[in-house]
Enzyme design. Structure first.
Site, PDB file in Angstrom:
ATOM      1  N   HIS A  98     -22.192 -12.599   7.299  1.00 32.32           N
ATOM      2  CA  HIS A  98     -23.631 -12.541   7.027  1.00 32.32           C
ATOM      3  C   HIS A  98     -24.410 -13.276   8.100  1.00 32.32           C
ATOM      4  CE1 HIS A  98     -21.761 -16.042   5.168  1.00 32.32           C
ATOM      5  NE2 HIS A  98     -22.872 -16.699   5.511  1.00 32.32           N
ATOM      6  N   HIS A 100     -27.976 -15.497   8.631  1.00 33.79           N
ATOM      7  CA  HIS A 100     -29.031 -16.235   7.938  1.00 33.79           C
ATOM      8  C   HIS A 100     -30.331 -16.018   8.699  1.00 33.79           C
ATOM      9  CE1 HIS A 100     -26.307 -19.199   5.724  1.00 33.79           C
ATOM     10  NE2 HIS A 100     -25.478 -18.690   6.620  1.00 33.79           N
TER      11      HIS A 100
END
Ligand code: AMP
Ligand code: ZN
Length: 143
Positions: A98, A100
Protein backbone atom coordinates in the site's frame (compact mmCIF):
# COMPACT_ATOMS: atom_id res chain seq x y z
CA UNK A 1 -4.24 -16.13 3.80
CA UNK A 2 -4.82 -13.81 6.72
CA UNK A 3 -4.81 -10.23 5.37
CA UNK A 4 -6.82 -7.37 6.86
CA UNK A 5 -6.66 -5.40 3.60
CA UNK A 6 -8.02 -8.36 1.60
CA UNK A 7 -10.78 -8.55 4.23
CA UNK A 8 -11.61 -4.89 3.57
CA UNK A 9 -11.67 -5.52 -0.20
CA UNK A 10 -13.97 -8.53 0.27
CA UNK A 11 -16.26 -6.61 2.66
CA UNK A 12 -15.41 -8.84 5.64
CA UNK A 13 -13.91 -5.88 7.55
CA UNK A 14 -15.16 -2.35 7.75
CA UNK A 15 -13.28 0.63 6.45
CA UNK A 16 -14.05 4.18 5.44
CA UNK A 17 -13.73 3.49 1.70
CA UNK A 18 -13.10 6.62 -0.35
CA UNK A 19 -12.79 5.25 -3.85
CA UNK A 20 -12.65 1.96 -5.69
CA UNK A 21 -12.66 0.67 -9.22
CA UNK A 22 -11.91 -2.77 -10.65
CA UNK A 23 -8.18 -2.56 -9.86
CA UNK A 24 -7.66 -0.40 -6.76
CA UNK A 25 -9.31 0.64 -3.54
CA UNK A 26 -8.60 3.55 -1.23
CA UNK A 27 -9.66 4.04 2.40
CA UNK A 28 -8.79 6.09 5.48
CA UNK A 29 -5.97 4.87 7.72
CA UNK A 30 -7.40 4.13 11.19
CA UNK A 31 -4.31 5.63 12.90
CA UNK A 32 -3.77 8.85 10.97
CA UNK A 33 -0.56 10.86 11.12
CA UNK A 34 -2.75 13.79 10.12
CA UNK A 35 -6.54 13.68 9.54
CA UNK A 36 -7.34 12.44 6.05
CA UNK A 37 -4.31 10.08 6.02
CA UNK A 38 -5.29 7.71 3.23
CA UNK A 39 -4.14 4.31 1.98
CA UNK A 40 -4.30 3.18 -1.64
CA UNK A 41 -3.93 -0.49 -2.54
CA UNK A 42 -4.36 -2.87 -5.45
CA UNK A 43 -7.31 -5.25 -5.16
CA UNK A 44 -4.97 -8.10 -5.96
CA UNK A 45 -2.72 -9.06 -3.06
CA UNK A 46 0.99 -8.35 -3.51
CA UNK A 47 3.31 -8.45 -0.51
CA UNK A 48 5.55 -5.51 -1.24
CA UNK A 49 6.67 -2.89 -3.74
CA UNK A 50 9.03 -5.22 -5.60
CA UNK A 51 6.43 -7.91 -6.20
CA UNK A 52 3.88 -5.74 -8.04
CA UNK A 53 3.70 -6.29 -11.83
CA UNK A 54 4.11 -3.10 -13.92
CA UNK A 55 0.49 -2.91 -15.12
CA UNK A 56 -0.81 -3.11 -11.52
CA UNK A 57 1.68 -0.43 -10.49
CA UNK A 58 0.39 1.79 -13.27
CA UNK A 59 -3.20 1.48 -12.03
CA UNK A 60 -2.02 2.19 -8.52
CA UNK A 61 0.01 5.28 -9.44
CA UNK A 62 -2.78 6.77 -11.52
CA UNK A 63 -5.23 6.14 -8.68
CA UNK A 64 -2.78 7.74 -6.25
CA UNK A 65 -2.68 10.93 -8.28
CA UNK A 66 -6.48 11.02 -8.45
CA UNK A 67 -7.07 10.30 -4.77
CA UNK A 68 -4.22 12.49 -3.46
CA UNK A 69 -5.53 15.52 -5.29
CA UNK A 70 -9.02 15.12 -3.75
CA UNK A 71 -7.75 14.32 -0.23
CA UNK A 72 -5.44 17.32 -0.12
CA UNK A 73 -8.15 19.67 -1.37
CA UNK A 74 -10.72 18.27 1.09
CA UNK A 75 -8.56 18.78 4.18
CA UNK A 76 -7.00 22.05 2.98
CA UNK A 77 -3.48 20.63 3.27
CA UNK A 78 -0.44 22.66 2.23
CA UNK A 79 1.26 19.57 0.80
CA UNK A 80 1.50 15.82 1.25
CA UNK A 81 3.90 12.93 1.64
CA UNK A 82 3.54 9.75 -0.35
CA UNK A 83 5.06 7.00 1.71
CA UNK A 84 5.64 3.37 0.99
CA UNK A 85 7.14 1.06 3.58
CA UNK A 86 8.59 -2.04 1.96
CA UNK A 87 9.80 -4.73 4.38
CA UNK A 88 9.70 -4.98 8.17
CA UNK A 89 12.90 -2.95 8.56
CA UNK A 90 11.23 -0.07 6.76
CA UNK A 91 8.20 -0.17 9.05
CA UNK A 92 5.87 -2.28 6.93
CA UNK A 93 3.31 -3.93 9.22
CA UNK A 94 0.63 -4.98 6.74
CA UNK A 95 2.04 -7.15 3.99
CA UNK A 96 -0.50 -6.22 1.35
CA UNK A 97 1.38 -3.50 -0.46
CA UNK A 98 0.00 0.00 0.00
CA UNK A 99 0.89 3.64 -0.43
CA UNK A 100 0.20 6.20 2.28
CA UNK A 101 -1.04 9.67 1.33
CA UNK A 102 -0.31 11.91 4.32
CA UNK A 103 -1.69 15.46 4.24
CA UNK A 104 0.86 18.00 5.51
CA UNK A 105 0.63 21.52 6.90
CA UNK A 106 3.35 24.11 7.19
CA UNK A 107 5.20 23.55 10.48
CA UNK A 108 3.11 20.51 11.56
CA UNK A 109 6.06 18.22 12.39
CA UNK A 110 9.44 17.13 11.05
CA UNK A 111 10.69 13.71 10.01
CA UNK A 112 14.21 13.98 11.37
CA UNK A 113 16.58 11.05 10.79
CA UNK A 114 20.23 11.20 11.78
CA UNK A 115 21.73 12.04 8.40
CA UNK A 116 25.03 10.33 7.62
CA UNK A 117 28.02 11.66 5.71
CA UNK A 118 30.00 9.63 3.17
CA UNK A 119 33.68 9.35 4.07
CA UNK A 120 36.22 10.15 1.31
CA UNK A 121 35.58 8.06 -1.79
CA UNK A 122 32.73 6.13 -0.20
CA UNK A 123 30.02 7.77 -2.27
CA UNK A 124 31.62 6.37 -5.45
CA UNK A 125 31.97 2.89 -3.90
CA UNK A 126 28.27 2.80 -3.08
CA UNK A 127 27.37 4.12 -6.51
CA UNK A 128 29.61 1.51 -8.22
CA UNK A 129 27.95 -1.34 -6.27
CA UNK A 130 24.49 -0.14 -7.19
CA UNK A 131 25.40 0.52 -10.84
CA UNK A 132 26.82 -2.99 -11.09
CA UNK A 133 23.62 -4.50 -9.66
CA UNK A 134 21.51 -2.40 -12.04
CA UNK A 135 23.53 -3.69 -14.99
CA UNK A 136 23.02 -7.28 -13.81
CA UNK A 137 19.25 -6.85 -13.44
CA UNK A 138 18.56 -4.60 -16.42
CA UNK A 139 17.85 -7.25 -19.07
CA UNK A 140 15.54 -9.34 -16.93
CA UNK A 141 13.67 -6.23 -15.71
CA UNK A 142 13.17 -4.46 -19.03
CA UNK A 143 13.08 -7.69 -21.07
P1 AMP B 1 2.54 0.05 7.18
O1 AMP B 1 3.18 0.29 8.52
O2 AMP B 1 3.16 0.85 6.06
O3 AMP B 1 2.41 -1.42 6.84
O4 AMP B 1 1.09 0.66 7.31
C1 AMP B 1 -0.03 -0.05 7.70
C2 AMP B 1 -1.10 0.99 8.01
O5 AMP B 1 -2.36 0.35 7.99
C3 AMP B 1 -0.93 1.63 9.38
O6 AMP B 1 -0.77 3.04 9.21
C4 AMP B 1 -2.24 1.28 10.09
O7 AMP B 1 -2.72 2.32 10.89
C5 AMP B 1 -3.19 0.96 8.96
N1 AMP B 1 -4.23 0.01 9.27
C6 AMP B 1 -4.11 -1.18 9.91
N2 AMP B 1 -5.31 -1.80 9.98
C7 AMP B 1 -6.20 -0.99 9.36
C8 AMP B 1 -7.61 -1.06 9.11
N3 AMP B 1 -8.34 -2.10 9.52
N4 AMP B 1 -8.19 -0.04 8.45
C9 AMP B 1 -7.46 1.03 8.05
N5 AMP B 1 -6.14 1.16 8.25
C10 AMP B 1 -5.51 0.17 8.90
ZN1 ZN C 1 -4.16 -8.85 1.06
Amino acid sequence: MDCIFCDIIEGRSEAEILYQDENIISFLDIRPVNYGHTLVITKKHFDNFLSIPPNELNYLMKGMQFVASAVIKSVNADGFNLILNSGKAAGQTIFHFHFHIIPRYLNDFRFKPDFKRYSDGAIKEFADKIRSELNKQKDSFYG
